[in-house]
Write an enzyme that holds these catalytic residues in place. Structure first.
Site, PDB file in Angstrom:
ATOM      1  N   HIS A  72       0.775  -1.347  -0.143  1.00 50.34           N
ATOM      2  CA  HIS A  72      -0.035  -0.061  -0.263  1.00 50.34           C
ATOM      3  C   HIS A  72       0.668   1.349   0.007  1.00 50.34           C
ATOM      4  O   HIS A  72       1.746   1.360   0.578  1.00 50.34           O
ATOM      5  CB  HIS A  72      -1.280  -0.113   1.049  1.00 50.34           C
ATOM      6  CG  HIS A  72      -1.829  -1.216   1.302  1.00 50.34           C
ATOM      7  ND1 HIS A  72      -3.397  -1.047   1.443  1.00 50.34           N
ATOM      8  CD2 HIS A  72      -2.098  -2.160   0.887  1.00 50.34           C
ATOM      9  CE1 HIS A  72      -4.032  -1.785   0.967  1.00 50.34           C
ATOM     10  NE2 HIS A  72      -3.632  -2.101   0.172  1.00 50.34           N
ATOM     11  N   TYR A 126      -9.489   5.485   7.887  1.00 47.64           N
ATOM     12  CA  TYR A 126      -9.499   6.029   9.084  1.00 47.64           C
ATOM     13  C   TYR A 126      -9.921   7.208   9.205  1.00 47.64           C
ATOM     14  O   TYR A 126      -9.910   8.164   8.495  1.00 47.64           O
ATOM     15  CB  TYR A 126      -7.842   6.822   9.387  1.00 47.64           C
ATOM     16  CG  TYR A 126      -6.407   5.934   9.708  1.00 47.64           C
ATOM     17  CD1 TYR A 126      -5.915   4.695   8.961  1.00 47.64           C
ATOM     18  CD2 TYR A 126      -7.159   4.668  11.626  1.00 47.64           C
ATOM     19  CE1 TYR A 126      -5.124   3.635   9.041  1.00 47.64           C
ATOM     20  CE2 TYR A 126      -5.715   4.130  10.940  1.00 47.64           C
ATOM     21  CZ  TYR A 126      -4.881   3.612   9.800  1.00 47.64           C
ATOM     22  OH  TYR A 126      -4.134   2.980   9.987  1.00 47.64           O
ATOM     23  N   PRO A 140      -3.982   0.498  18.754  1.00 49.09           N
ATOM     24  CA  PRO A 140      -3.634   0.287  17.443  1.00 49.09           C
ATOM     25  C   PRO A 140      -3.570   1.454  16.844  1.00 49.09           C
ATOM     26  O   PRO A 140      -3.458   0.875  15.597  1.00 49.09           O
ATOM     27  CB  PRO A 140      -4.641  -0.528  17.584  1.00 49.09           C
ATOM     28  CG  PRO A 140      -5.578  -0.143  18.200  1.00 49.09           C
ATOM     29  CD  PRO A 140      -5.026   0.319  19.618  1.00 49.09           C
ATOM     30  N   LYS A 194       1.238   0.098  15.178  1.00 51.28           N
ATOM     31  CA  LYS A 194       2.854   0.063  15.061  1.00 51.28           C
ATOM     32  C   LYS A 194       2.931  -1.341  16.359  1.00 51.28           C
ATOM     33  O   LYS A 194       4.146  -1.639  16.106  1.00 51.28           O
ATOM     34  CB  LYS A 194       2.895   1.524  15.948  1.00 51.28           C
ATOM     35  CG  LYS A 194       2.981   2.477  15.362  1.00 51.28           C
ATOM     36  CD  LYS A 194       4.585   2.178  14.242  1.00 51.28           C
ATOM     37  CE  LYS A 194       3.969   3.233  13.228  1.00 51.28           C
ATOM     38  NZ  LYS A 194       4.273   2.442  12.085  1.00 51.28           N
ATOM     39  N   TYR A 220       4.531   6.418   9.860  1.00 52.17           N
ATOM     40  CA  TYR A 220       3.164   5.218   9.614  1.00 52.17           C
ATOM     41  C   TYR A 220       4.297   4.278   9.036  1.00 52.17           C
ATOM     42  O   TYR A 220       4.026   3.252   9.328  1.00 52.17           O
ATOM     43  CB  TYR A 220       1.780   5.666   9.025  1.00 52.17           C
ATOM     44  CG  TYR A 220       1.397   4.782   8.805  1.00 52.17           C
ATOM     45  CD1 TYR A 220       0.196   4.564   9.318  1.00 52.17           C
ATOM     46  CD2 TYR A 220       1.520   3.975   7.745  1.00 52.17           C
ATOM     47  CE1 TYR A 220      -0.771   4.080   9.280  1.00 52.17           C
ATOM     48  CE2 TYR A 220       0.285   3.123   7.344  1.00 52.17           C
ATOM     49  CZ  TYR A 220      -0.528   2.330   8.516  1.00 52.17           C
ATOM     50  OH  TYR A 220      -1.648   2.658   8.658  1.00 52.17           O
TER      51      TYR A 220
HETATM   52  P1  RFL Z   1       1.908 -11.413  21.275  1.00 54.36           P
HETATM   53  O1  RFL Z   1       1.059 -11.429  20.421  1.00 54.36           O
HETATM   54  O2  RFL Z   1       1.001 -11.479  22.705  1.00 54.36           O
HETATM   55  O3  RFL Z   1       2.159 -13.036  22.049  1.00 54.36           O
HETATM   56  C1  RFL Z   1       2.732 -13.476  23.576  1.00 54.36           C
HETATM   57  C2  RFL Z   1       3.233 -15.006  23.403  1.00 54.36           C
HETATM   58  O4  RFL Z   1       2.893 -15.067  24.202  1.00 54.36           O
HETATM   59  C3  RFL Z   1       2.349 -16.194  24.995  1.00 54.36           C
HETATM   60  N1  RFL Z   1       1.928 -16.184  26.271  1.00 54.36           N
HETATM   61  C4  RFL Z   1       2.912 -17.230  27.416  1.00 54.36           C
HETATM   62  N2  RFL Z   1       3.363 -18.270  26.517  1.00 54.36           N
HETATM   63  C5  RFL Z   1       3.996 -19.056  28.383  1.00 54.36           C
HETATM   64  N3  RFL Z   1       4.013 -18.198  29.334  1.00 54.36           N
HETATM   65  C6  RFL Z   1       2.849 -17.574  29.720  1.00 54.36           C
HETATM   66  N4  RFL Z   1       3.446 -17.237  30.831  1.00 54.36           N
HETATM   67  C7  RFL Z   1       2.205 -16.992  29.043  1.00 54.36           C
HETATM   68  N5  RFL Z   1       1.588 -15.451  29.005  1.00 54.36           N
HETATM   69  C8  RFL Z   1       1.571 -15.681  27.281  1.00 54.36           C
HETATM   70  C9  RFL Z   1       0.423 -16.026  24.573  1.00 54.36           C
HETATM   71  O5  RFL Z   1      -0.233 -17.277  24.600  1.00 54.36           O
HETATM   72  C10 RFL Z   1       1.149 -15.722  22.746  1.00 54.36           C
HETATM   73  O6  RFL Z   1       0.841 -16.590  22.203  1.00 54.36           O
HETATM   74  O7  RFL Z   1       2.755 -10.810  22.068  1.00 54.36           O
HETATM   75  P2  RFL Z   1       3.842 -10.232  21.151  1.00 54.36           P
HETATM   76  O8  RFL Z   1       5.133 -11.902  20.105  1.00 54.36           O
HETATM   77  O9  RFL Z   1       4.907  -9.445  21.207  1.00 54.36           O
HETATM   78  O10 RFL Z   1       2.773  -9.534  19.646  1.00 54.36           O
HETATM   79  C11 RFL Z   1       3.193  -8.442  19.672  1.00 54.36           C
HETATM   80  C12 RFL Z   1       1.437  -8.502  18.911  1.00 54.36           C
HETATM   81  O11 RFL Z   1       0.423  -9.178  18.916  1.00 54.36           O
HETATM   82  C13 RFL Z   1       1.001  -6.468  19.322  1.00 54.36           C
HETATM   83  O12 RFL Z   1       1.703  -5.520  19.156  1.00 54.36           O
HETATM   84  C14 RFL Z   1      -0.271  -6.900  17.198  1.00 54.36           C
HETATM   85  O13 RFL Z   1      -1.243  -7.929  17.453  1.00 54.36           O
HETATM   86  C15 RFL Z   1      -0.465  -5.097  18.326  1.00 54.36           C
HETATM   87  N6  RFL Z   1      -1.794  -4.611  16.939  1.00 54.36           N
HETATM   88  C16 RFL Z   1      -1.111  -4.273  15.279  1.00 54.36           C
HETATM   89  N7  RFL Z   1       0.055  -4.135  15.536  1.00 54.36           N
HETATM   90  C17 RFL Z   1       0.777  -3.803  14.219  1.00 54.36           C
HETATM   91  O14 RFL Z   1       2.170  -3.405  13.706  1.00 54.36           O
HETATM   92  N8  RFL Z   1      -0.204  -3.303  12.996  1.00 54.36           N
HETATM   93  C18 RFL Z   1      -1.461  -2.955  13.019  1.00 54.36           C
HETATM   94  O15 RFL Z   1      -2.258  -3.160  12.206  1.00 54.36           O
HETATM   95  C19 RFL Z   1      -1.982  -4.201  14.947  1.00 54.36           C
HETATM   96  N9  RFL Z   1      -3.366  -3.955  14.726  1.00 54.36           N
HETATM   97  C20 RFL Z   1      -3.308  -4.416  16.938  1.00 54.36           C
HETATM   98  C21 RFL Z   1      -4.185  -4.511  16.138  1.00 54.36           C
HETATM   99  C22 RFL Z   1      -3.783  -4.888  17.942  1.00 54.36           C
HETATM  100  C23 RFL Z   1      -4.862  -5.655  18.497  1.00 54.36           C
HETATM  101  N10 RFL Z   1      -5.978  -6.003  19.627  1.00 54.36           N
HETATM  102  C24 RFL Z   1      -6.100  -7.509  19.486  1.00 54.36           C
HETATM  103  C25 RFL Z   1      -4.866  -5.544  21.251  1.00 54.36           C
HETATM  104  C26 RFL Z   1      -5.032  -4.367  15.895  1.00 54.36           C
HETATM  105  C27 RFL Z   1      -6.193  -4.935  16.590  1.00 54.36           C
HETATM  106  C28 RFL Z   1      -7.265  -4.709  17.386  1.00 54.36           C
HETATM  107  C1  PHB Z   2      -5.774  -3.688  11.132  1.00 53.11           C
HETATM  108  O1  PHB Z   2      -6.106  -3.866   9.671  1.00 53.11           O
HETATM  109  O2  PHB Z   2      -6.410  -4.915  11.655  1.00 53.11           O
HETATM  110  C2  PHB Z   2      -5.105  -2.325  11.120  1.00 53.11           C
HETATM  111  C3  PHB Z   2      -4.842  -1.775  11.125  1.00 53.11           C
HETATM  112  C4  PHB Z   2      -4.217  -0.805  10.925  1.00 53.11           C
HETATM  113  C5  PHB Z   2      -4.895  -0.258  12.183  1.00 53.11           C
HETATM  114  C6  PHB Z   2      -4.759  -0.836  13.462  1.00 53.11           C
HETATM  115  C7  PHB Z   2      -5.375  -2.171  12.515  1.00 53.11           C
HETATM  116  O3  PHB Z   2      -3.784   0.886  12.135  1.00 53.11           O
END
Ligand code: RFL
Ligand code: PHB
Length: 393
Positions: free
Chosen positions: A75, A204, A296, A300, A388
């Site tokens: 994109h 957005y 989110p 990032k 971004y």
């Molecule tokens: P995770 O993915 O939470 O993985 C951590 C893992 O550790 C396990 N765990 C344990 N394992 C052993 N012993 C324990 N005591 C444990 N406790 C926990 C868990 O089960 C899990 O599998 O962390 P990690 O790997 O650091 O990854 C981080 C990302 O998942 C997170 O930052 C992103 O998803 C955030 N995020 C976004 N980030 C972006 O860069 N671009 C995006 O577009 C974006 N959109 C989002 C998002 C997060 C969202 N939510 C739901 C918080 C959109 C949403 C809605």
């Molecule tokens: C997503 O596709 O889940 C998404 C995209 C952009 C954002 C947050 C989440 O800023």
């Protein structure tokens, strides 16, 4: 009791932990990954969708880039909807060609699991009661419960990649750790649906009723979000109510083109800014959501996890292959410098686009002035764009 001996124990089998273990393996550095949940559970979580080039490059370096390069979409910009119209941020134009990749975190994680399997990497699922020992000794180790028994892994280093609710950060003494936190008074209700995206690029939307986001995973899979009060529950939102509210927050012509369908997944995520300092304590290194959370809005979270892994990967390489520990010693400082910049950007973008429940007319006018300035100034657009697409590592 099973005993393991490895160089690095990685706690958490999310994207951070899997990526690090895969990168280290390819350099001959041994690790094991301990994951609390099942693989199906980890792959069932719908999260990020936008990857910076730094993460894209790391996936390729990890030997996991083939499907992403085939199926991911580049994109060059995105839209901001406000006052009934769409204005575009030209990421590529404002940054001298930088772009982002739209490819779901679920797919990133799936590709990493497949690569770990192929290389015979050890990823243990269903581990419980993980405990970290000897963090300030020369021989740290980790114990856990699994299948009714206690198990142990001796190692040189431990990486806490176990997310915000994990055990690693909590193993650092309270008098060593400083935690900075801001919880926002609203959440995001997200819906995944098997429908074509409403636009080619992300939208957005700032609206008096609250924020909305139109995102996507592929040509026939869409991800939409709307700002909701923290008191709402996902199960109280019917699909019809969700689509109706989303349409109200989009410009009319966009709403008219929105294809709706049954939700495949529906969940509410709270919004939080959080940083734990330092990111190293003795032989323990924190990475990803274990150390920091961003709202989110700036896309990032996963990308910050990737920059942590980049610094750790190079730190471990220098340590094991060149006998140079400078990279590991400066890890916390280097990672935190980038973390705080991404925290600032995510906070700014969140404030720009959300409706604060306790805000007044002055807040709304200031937001509007911020947007007016943004779209009247090439410098402001360039600043948004360079953040971004991701600041350099
Ligand atoms: P995770 O993915 O939470 O993985 C951590 C893992 O550790 C396990 N765990 C344990 N394992 C052993 N012993 C324990 N005591 C444990 N406790 C926990 C868990 O089960 C899990 O599998 O962390 P990690 O790997 O650091 O990854 C981080 C990302 O998942 C997170 O930052 C992103 O998803 C955030 N995020 C976004 N980030 C972006 O860069 N671009 C995006 O577009 C974006 N959109 C989002 C998002 C997060 C969202 N939510 C739901 C918080 C959109 C949403 C809605
Ligand atoms: C997503 O596709 O889940 C998404 C995209 C952009 C954002 C947050 C989440 O800023």
């Amino acid at each position: 009791m099973t005993s393991y001996k490895t160089q690095v124990v990685i706690i958490g089998g999310g994207p951070s932990g899997l990526l690090l273990s895969q990168l280290l393996h390819r350099k001959g550095i041994d690790s094991i990954v301990l994951e609390k949940r099942s693989r199906e559970h980890v792959l069932g979580r719908i999260r990020a969708g936008v990857l910076e080039q730094g993460l894209v490059a790391l996936m390729r370096e990890a030997g996991c880039g083939a499907r992403m390069d085939r199926e991911g979409e580049t994109h060059e910009g995105f839209y901001i909807a406000h006052q009934g119209r769409l204005d575009r941020i030209n990421l590529a134009g404002a940054t001298g060609g930088a772009t982002v990749m739209v490819y779901g975190q679920t797919e990133v994680t799936r590709d990493l699991y497949a690569a770990r399997d192929e290389m015979g990497g050890v990823v243990l699922h269903g581990v419980e009661d993980v405990e970290l020992h000897g963090l300030r000794d020369t021989r740290p180790y980790v114990t856990w419960q699994q299948d009714g028994g206690t198990h142990r892994a001796d190692c040189d280093f431990i990486v806490g990649a176990d997310g915000f609710h994990g055990v690693s950060r909590k193993s650092i003494p309270a008098d060593v750790l400083t935690e900075y936190e801001k919880v926002y008074p609203f959440g995001w209700l997200g819906v995944l649906s098997q429908t074509p995206p409403v636009a080619e690029e992300l939208i957005y939307a700032r609206h008096p009723r609250g924020f909305a986001l139109c995102s996507q995973r592929s040509k026939c899979l869409s991800r939409y979000y709307i700002q909701v009060p923290l008191s709402d529950r996902a199960e109280d939102w019917s699909d019809d109510a969700f689509w109706a509210e989303l349409k109200r927050r989009l410009p009319q012509d966009v709403a008219a083109g929105l294809q709706t369908g049954p939700s495949i997944e529906k969940s509410i995520a709270p919004l939080r800014s959080f940083v734990a300092e330092p990111m190293r304590y003795g032989n323990l290194f924190l990475a990803g959501d274990a150390a920091h959370i961003v709202p989110p809005t700036g896309a990032k979270g996963l990308n910050l996890a990737a920059s942590d892994i980049y610094y750790l990967y190079h730190g471990f390489q220098d340590h094991y292959l060149n006998g140079d520990s400078a990279g590991l010693d400066s890890y916390s400082q280097k990672a935190l410098a980038r973390v705080w910049k991404a925290e600032r950007f995510s906070w700014w973008m969140t404030n720009l686009l959300h409706r604060a429940p306790d805000g007044n007319d002055t807040d709304l006018r200031l937001q509007q002035a911020d947007l007016d300035y943004l779209f009247s100034s090439a410098a402001a657009q360039a600043s948004l764009a360079e953040n971004y697409v991701g600041l350099p590592y």
